[in-house]
Scaffold this motif. Structure first.
Motif, PDB file in Angstrom:
ATOM      1  N   GLN A  23       5.077  13.103   2.717  1.00 20.15           N
ATOM      2  CA  GLN A  23       4.290  12.097   2.116  1.00 20.15           C
ATOM      3  C   GLN A  23       4.699  10.591   2.954  1.00 20.15           C
ATOM      4  N   VAL A  24       6.024  10.737   3.288  1.00 20.53           N
ATOM      5  CA  VAL A  24       6.676   9.634   3.854  1.00 20.53           C
ATOM      6  C   VAL A  24       5.974   9.391   5.198  1.00 20.53           C
ATOM      7  N   ILE A  25       6.097  10.440   6.089  1.00 23.98           N
ATOM      8  CA  ILE A  25       5.563  10.709   7.363  1.00 23.98           C
ATOM      9  C   ILE A  25       4.178  10.347   7.369  1.00 23.98           C
ATOM     10  N   THR A  26       3.508  10.933   6.732  1.00 20.06           N
ATOM     11  CA  THR A  26       1.712  10.743   6.942  1.00 20.06           C
ATOM     12  C   THR A  26       1.542   9.348   6.212  1.00 20.06           C
ATOM     13  N   ARG A  27       2.047   8.890   5.339  1.00 16.59           N
ATOM     14  CA  ARG A  27       1.728   7.563   4.712  1.00 16.59           C
ATOM     15  C   ARG A  27       2.094   6.509   5.693  1.00 16.59           C
ATOM     16  N   ILE A  28       3.012   6.518   6.488  1.00 17.08           N
ATOM     17  CA  ILE A  28       3.421   5.728   7.193  1.00 17.08           C
ATOM     18  C   ILE A  28       2.459   5.594   8.288  1.00 17.08           C
ATOM     19  N   ILE A  29       1.942   6.561   8.681  1.00 14.74           N
ATOM     20  CA  ILE A  29       1.321   6.625   9.949  1.00 14.74           C
ATOM     21  C   ILE A  29      -0.103   6.227   9.763  1.00 14.74           C
ATOM     22  N   SER A  30      -0.795   6.944   8.462  1.00 19.28           N
ATOM     23  CA  SER A  30      -2.011   6.692   8.267  1.00 19.28           C
ATOM     24  C   SER A  30      -2.496   5.191   7.485  1.00 19.28           C
ATOM     25  N   ILE A  31      -1.385   4.747   6.941  1.00 21.18           N
ATOM     26  CA  ILE A  31      -1.569   3.237   6.319  1.00 21.18           C
ATOM     27  C   ILE A  31      -1.554   2.484   7.654  1.00 21.18           C
ATOM     28  N   GLY A  32      -0.621   2.344   8.458  1.00 22.34           N
ATOM     29  CA  GLY A  32      -0.652   1.833   9.921  1.00 22.34           C
ATOM     30  C   GLY A  32      -1.805   1.870  10.739  1.00 22.34           C
ATOM     31  N   THR A  33      -2.348   3.128  10.859  1.00 22.78           N
ATOM     32  CA  THR A  33      -3.748   3.316  11.560  1.00 22.78           C
ATOM     33  C   THR A  33      -4.759   2.569  10.791  1.00 22.78           C
ATOM     34  N   THR A  34      -4.775   2.710   9.770  1.00 21.90           N
ATOM     35  CA  THR A  34      -5.788   2.080   8.824  1.00 21.90           C
ATOM     36  C   THR A  34      -5.761   0.626   8.998  1.00 21.90           C
ATOM     37  N   LEU A  35      -4.472   0.014   8.934  1.00 17.56           N
ATOM     38  CA  LEU A  35      -4.490  -1.618   9.000  1.00 17.56           C
ATOM     39  C   LEU A  35      -4.769  -1.923  10.360  1.00 17.56           C
ATOM     40  N   PHE A  36      -4.068  -1.407  11.568  1.00 16.76           N
ATOM     41  CA  PHE A  36      -4.292  -2.035  12.687  1.00 16.76           C
ATOM     42  C   PHE A  36      -5.512  -1.267  13.863  1.00 16.76           C
ATOM     43  N   PHE A  37      -5.890  -0.416  12.973  1.00 21.89           N
ATOM     44  CA  PHE A  37      -7.372  -0.006  13.944  1.00 21.89           C
ATOM     45  C   PHE A  37      -8.571   0.064  13.314  1.00 21.89           C
ATOM     46  N   MET A  38      -8.447   0.421  11.800  1.00 21.82           N
ATOM     47  CA  MET A  38      -9.926   0.429  11.267  1.00 21.82           C
ATOM     48  C   MET A  38     -10.043  -1.079  10.727  1.00 21.82           C
ATOM     49  N   SER A  39      -9.217  -1.946  10.872  1.00 21.39           N
ATOM     50  CA  SER A  39      -9.626  -3.516  10.505  1.00 21.39           C
ATOM     51  C   SER A  39     -10.464  -4.071  11.621  1.00 21.39           C
ATOM     52  N   GLY A  40     -10.654  -3.205  12.651  1.00 25.01           N
ATOM     53  CA  GLY A  40     -11.365  -3.839  13.816  1.00 25.01           C
ATOM     54  C   GLY A  40     -10.704  -4.938  14.759  1.00 25.01           C
ATOM     55  N   SER A  51       0.904  -1.165  -0.186  1.00 24.81           N
ATOM     56  CA  SER A  51       0.087  -0.148  -0.001  1.00 24.81           C
ATOM     57  C   SER A  51       0.951   1.208   0.169  1.00 24.81           C
ATOM     58  N   PHE A  52       1.898   1.135   0.978  1.00 22.40           N
ATOM     59  CA  PHE A  52       2.850   2.228   0.889  1.00 22.40           C
ATOM     60  C   PHE A  52       3.392   2.586  -0.415  1.00 22.40           C
ATOM     61  N   ILE A  53       4.121   1.483  -1.333  1.00 24.16           N
ATOM     62  CA  ILE A  53       4.531   1.925  -2.128  1.00 24.16           C
ATOM     63  C   ILE A  53       3.595   2.395  -3.349  1.00 24.16           C
ATOM     64  N   GLY A  54       2.541   1.833  -3.673  1.00 23.53           N
ATOM     65  CA  GLY A  54       1.443   2.528  -4.392  1.00 23.53           C
ATOM     66  C   GLY A  54       0.963   3.764  -4.108  1.00 23.53           C
ATOM     67  N   ILE A  55       0.547   3.937  -3.113  1.00 25.59           N
ATOM     68  CA  ILE A  55      -0.186   5.418  -2.558  1.00 25.59           C
ATOM     69  C   ILE A  55       1.028   6.426  -2.618  1.00 25.59           C
ATOM     70  N   PHE A  56       2.209   6.082  -2.277  1.00 23.09           N
ATOM     71  CA  PHE A  56       3.284   6.899  -2.129  1.00 23.09           C
ATOM     72  C   PHE A  56       3.570   7.520  -3.647  1.00 23.09           C
ATOM     73  N   LEU A  57       3.834   6.444  -4.498  1.00 15.50           N
ATOM     74  CA  LEU A  57       3.962   6.694  -6.074  1.00 15.50           C
ATOM     75  C   LEU A  57       3.185   7.669  -6.614  1.00 15.50           C
ATOM     76  N   GLY A  58       1.702   7.193  -6.323  1.00 15.67           N
ATOM     77  CA  GLY A  58       0.547   7.748  -6.922  1.00 15.67           C
ATOM     78  C   GLY A  58       0.534   9.298  -6.325  1.00 15.67           C
ATOM     79  N   SER A  59       0.844   9.569  -5.131  1.00 21.74           N
ATOM     80  CA  SER A  59       1.011  10.879  -4.593  1.00 21.74           C
ATOM     81  C   SER A  59       2.103  11.762  -5.202  1.00 21.74           C
ATOM     82  N   ILE A  60       3.111  11.007  -5.431  1.00 18.98           N
ATOM     83  CA  ILE A  60       4.276  11.746  -6.344  1.00 18.98           C
ATOM     84  C   ILE A  60       3.885  12.301  -7.586  1.00 18.98           C
ATOM     85  N   VAL A  61       3.145  11.184  -8.249  1.00 17.77           N
ATOM     86  CA  VAL A  61       2.829  11.770  -9.653  1.00 17.77           C
ATOM     87  C   VAL A  61       1.779  12.901  -9.697  1.00 17.77           C
ATOM     88  N   CYS A  62       0.716  12.891  -8.722  1.00 18.89           N
ATOM     89  CA  CYS A  62      -0.228  13.659  -8.537  1.00 18.89           C
ATOM     90  C   CYS A  62       0.399  15.132  -8.418  1.00 18.89           C
TER      91      CYS A  62
END
Length: 193
Positions: A129-146, A49-60
Protein backbone atom coordinates in the motif's frame (compact mmCIF):
# COMPACT_ATOMS: atom_id res chain seq x y z
CA UNK A 1 -17.65 23.45 -2.76
CA UNK A 2 -18.80 21.36 0.18
CA UNK A 3 -15.25 20.66 1.38
CA UNK A 4 -14.11 24.26 0.93
CA UNK A 5 -17.15 25.48 2.88
CA UNK A 6 -15.62 23.93 6.02
CA UNK A 7 -12.79 26.46 5.95
CA UNK A 8 -9.91 25.46 8.25
CA UNK A 9 -11.50 22.03 8.76
CA UNK A 10 -11.48 21.44 5.00
CA UNK A 11 -8.34 19.23 5.07
CA UNK A 12 -9.88 16.96 7.72
CA UNK A 13 -13.14 16.73 5.76
CA UNK A 14 -11.13 15.91 2.62
CA UNK A 15 -9.17 13.16 4.42
CA UNK A 16 -12.45 11.68 5.67
CA UNK A 17 -13.85 11.88 2.13
CA UNK A 18 -10.74 10.13 0.75
CA UNK A 19 -11.10 7.48 3.45
CA UNK A 20 -14.76 6.91 2.53
CA UNK A 21 -13.88 6.83 -1.16
CA UNK A 22 -11.40 4.04 -0.44
CA UNK A 23 -13.90 2.07 1.64
CA UNK A 24 -17.58 2.53 0.81
CA UNK A 25 -18.16 5.32 -1.73
CA UNK A 26 -18.27 4.11 -5.36
CA UNK A 27 -16.10 6.99 -6.57
CA UNK A 28 -12.77 6.46 -8.41
CA UNK A 29 -9.74 7.64 -6.44
CA UNK A 30 -8.65 9.90 -9.30
CA UNK A 31 -11.77 12.04 -8.80
CA UNK A 32 -11.04 12.79 -5.14
CA UNK A 33 -7.31 13.24 -5.75
CA UNK A 34 -7.86 15.75 -8.56
CA UNK A 35 -10.52 17.57 -6.51
CA UNK A 36 -7.91 17.86 -3.75
CA UNK A 37 -5.49 19.32 -6.28
CA UNK A 38 -7.89 22.16 -7.05
CA UNK A 39 -8.69 22.70 -3.36
CA UNK A 40 -5.25 22.52 -1.76
CA UNK A 41 -2.68 22.37 -4.55
CA UNK A 42 -0.73 19.27 -5.61
CA UNK A 43 1.46 18.73 -2.54
CA UNK A 44 -1.19 19.06 0.15
CA UNK A 45 -3.61 17.02 -1.97
CA UNK A 46 -0.89 14.38 -2.20
CA UNK A 47 -0.49 14.21 1.59
CA UNK A 48 -4.21 14.36 2.43
CA UNK A 49 -5.14 11.84 -0.27
CA UNK A 50 -2.43 9.45 0.89
CA UNK A 51 -3.58 9.58 4.52
CA UNK A 52 -7.25 8.99 3.67
CA UNK A 53 -6.74 6.32 1.00
CA UNK A 54 -4.05 4.48 2.98
CA UNK A 55 -6.22 4.34 6.12
CA UNK A 56 -9.22 3.23 4.05
CA UNK A 57 -7.18 0.45 2.45
CA UNK A 58 -6.00 -0.78 5.85
CA UNK A 59 -9.59 -0.83 7.17
CA UNK A 60 -10.83 -2.79 4.13
CA UNK A 61 -8.02 -5.33 4.53
CA UNK A 62 -8.70 -5.61 8.27
CA UNK A 63 -12.43 -6.16 7.71
CA UNK A 64 -11.74 -8.78 5.06
CA UNK A 65 -9.29 -10.52 7.39
CA UNK A 66 -11.53 -10.36 10.50
CA UNK A 67 -15.00 -10.85 9.02
CA UNK A 68 -13.97 -13.27 6.28
CA UNK A 69 -15.56 -14.51 3.12
CA UNK A 70 -19.19 -13.58 3.88
CA UNK A 71 -18.23 -9.94 4.41
CA UNK A 72 -16.11 -9.87 1.25
CA UNK A 73 -18.96 -11.42 -0.77
CA UNK A 74 -21.28 -8.73 0.60
CA UNK A 75 -18.91 -5.79 -0.02
CA UNK A 76 -18.11 -6.98 -3.55
CA UNK A 77 -21.75 -7.66 -4.31
CA UNK A 78 -21.68 -11.31 -5.28
CA UNK A 79 -19.85 -14.54 -4.58
CA UNK A 80 -19.01 -15.17 -8.26
CA UNK A 81 -16.91 -12.01 -8.55
CA UNK A 82 -14.96 -12.95 -5.41
CA UNK A 83 -14.46 -16.49 -6.76
CA UNK A 84 -13.27 -15.01 -10.05
CA UNK A 85 -10.63 -12.81 -8.37
CA UNK A 86 -9.49 -15.59 -6.03
CA UNK A 87 -9.11 -18.01 -8.94
CA UNK A 88 -7.28 -15.52 -11.18
CA UNK A 89 -4.89 -14.43 -8.42
CA UNK A 90 -4.12 -17.85 -6.91
CA UNK A 91 -0.37 -18.43 -6.66
CA UNK A 92 0.49 -14.92 -7.84
CA UNK A 93 -1.41 -12.80 -5.32
CA UNK A 94 1.33 -10.42 -4.26
CA UNK A 95 2.67 -9.51 -7.70
CA UNK A 96 -0.65 -9.10 -9.45
CA UNK A 97 -2.27 -7.22 -6.56
CA UNK A 98 0.73 -4.89 -6.45
CA UNK A 99 0.23 -3.91 -10.08
CA UNK A 100 -3.55 -3.80 -9.76
CA UNK A 101 -3.15 -1.25 -6.95
CA UNK A 102 -0.62 0.66 -9.02
CA UNK A 103 -2.80 0.98 -12.13
CA UNK A 104 -5.93 3.16 -12.12
CA UNK A 105 -8.11 0.47 -13.73
CA UNK A 106 -9.16 -1.61 -10.74
CA UNK A 107 -11.51 -1.10 -7.76
CA UNK A 108 -9.04 -0.71 -4.89
CA UNK A 109 -11.60 -0.98 -2.08
CA UNK A 110 -12.79 -4.35 -3.38
CA UNK A 111 -9.21 -5.54 -3.91
CA UNK A 112 -8.22 -4.59 -0.35
CA UNK A 113 -11.15 -6.57 1.07
CA UNK A 114 -10.35 -9.57 -1.13
CA UNK A 115 -6.67 -9.32 -0.12
CA UNK A 116 -7.87 -9.79 3.47
CA UNK A 117 -8.96 -13.35 2.68
CA UNK A 118 -5.82 -14.19 0.71
CA UNK A 119 -2.55 -15.58 2.08
CA UNK A 120 -0.95 -12.14 2.30
CA UNK A 121 0.67 -10.99 5.54
CA UNK A 122 -0.02 -7.63 7.17
CA UNK A 123 3.56 -6.47 6.56
CA UNK A 124 3.42 -7.31 2.84
CA UNK A 125 0.03 -5.61 2.46
CA UNK A 126 1.18 -2.44 4.25
CA UNK A 127 4.41 -2.32 2.22
CA UNK A 128 2.38 -2.82 -0.95
CA UNK A 129 0.00 0.00 0.00
CA UNK A 130 2.75 2.47 0.87
CA UNK A 131 4.63 1.95 -2.40
CA UNK A 132 1.63 1.76 -4.73
CA UNK A 133 -0.21 4.68 -3.13
CA UNK A 134 2.85 6.93 -3.30
CA UNK A 135 3.23 6.17 -7.00
CA UNK A 136 -0.44 6.11 -8.03
CA UNK A 137 -1.43 9.30 -6.19
CA UNK A 138 1.60 11.12 -7.60
CA UNK A 139 0.85 9.88 -11.10
CA UNK A 140 -2.76 10.97 -10.83
CA UNK A 141 -1.84 14.43 -9.54
CA UNK A 142 0.96 15.24 -11.91
CA UNK A 143 -0.09 13.46 -15.07
CA UNK A 144 -3.88 13.05 -15.07
CA UNK A 145 -4.41 16.67 -14.05
CA UNK A 146 -3.25 17.68 -17.53
CA UNK A 147 -0.41 19.78 -16.12
CA UNK A 148 2.38 17.63 -17.57
CA UNK A 149 0.64 15.88 -20.46
CA UNK A 150 -2.11 18.16 -21.81
CA UNK A 151 -5.41 16.85 -23.09
CA UNK A 152 -5.85 19.58 -25.70
CA UNK A 153 -2.83 19.02 -27.98
CA UNK A 154 -2.23 16.35 -30.60
CA UNK A 155 0.97 15.16 -28.91
CA UNK A 156 -0.74 15.03 -25.50
CA UNK A 157 -3.57 12.89 -26.90
CA UNK A 158 -1.02 10.65 -28.62
CA UNK A 159 0.91 10.19 -25.36
CA UNK A 160 -2.31 9.32 -23.50
CA UNK A 161 -3.21 6.72 -26.14
CA UNK A 162 0.29 5.22 -25.85
CA UNK A 163 0.00 5.25 -22.05
CA UNK A 164 -3.26 3.27 -22.13
CA UNK A 165 -1.88 0.80 -24.69
CA UNK A 166 1.27 0.24 -22.59
CA UNK A 167 -0.82 -0.08 -19.42
CA UNK A 168 -2.97 -2.73 -21.11
CA UNK A 169 0.09 -4.64 -22.37
CA UNK A 170 1.77 -4.44 -18.95
CA UNK A 171 -1.40 -5.70 -17.25
CA UNK A 172 -1.62 -8.63 -19.70
CA UNK A 173 2.08 -9.51 -19.28
CA UNK A 174 1.94 -9.39 -15.49
CA UNK A 175 -1.15 -11.59 -15.45
CA UNK A 176 0.44 -14.14 -17.80
CA UNK A 177 3.82 -14.21 -16.02
CA UNK A 178 2.60 -13.41 -12.50
CA UNK A 179 3.35 -16.85 -11.09
CA UNK A 180 6.94 -16.74 -12.36
CA UNK A 181 7.43 -13.19 -11.04
CA UNK A 182 5.97 -14.21 -7.66
CA UNK A 183 8.29 -17.26 -7.58
CA UNK A 184 11.30 -15.05 -8.36
CA UNK A 185 10.52 -12.67 -5.46
CA UNK A 186 9.82 -15.56 -3.09
CA UNK A 187 13.23 -17.07 -3.88
CA UNK A 188 14.89 -13.68 -3.27
CA UNK A 189 13.01 -13.27 0.01
CA UNK A 190 13.89 -16.81 1.18
CA UNK A 191 17.54 -16.27 0.25
CA UNK A 192 17.63 -13.08 2.36
CA UNK A 193 16.10 -14.91 5.34
Amino acid sequence: EIISSYGALGPIVFIVFSFLQATILPIPGAVSILAGNYLFGPWLSYIYSFIGIFLGSIVCFFLGRKLGRKFVNWIVGDKETVDYYLKKLKGKETVILFFMFLLPLFPDDILCSIAGIMPITWSVFIFMQVITRIISIGTTLFFMSGEIIPYDTWWGILLWILFFILTGLLTWYIYKKGDKIEEFFNKKKNKNN
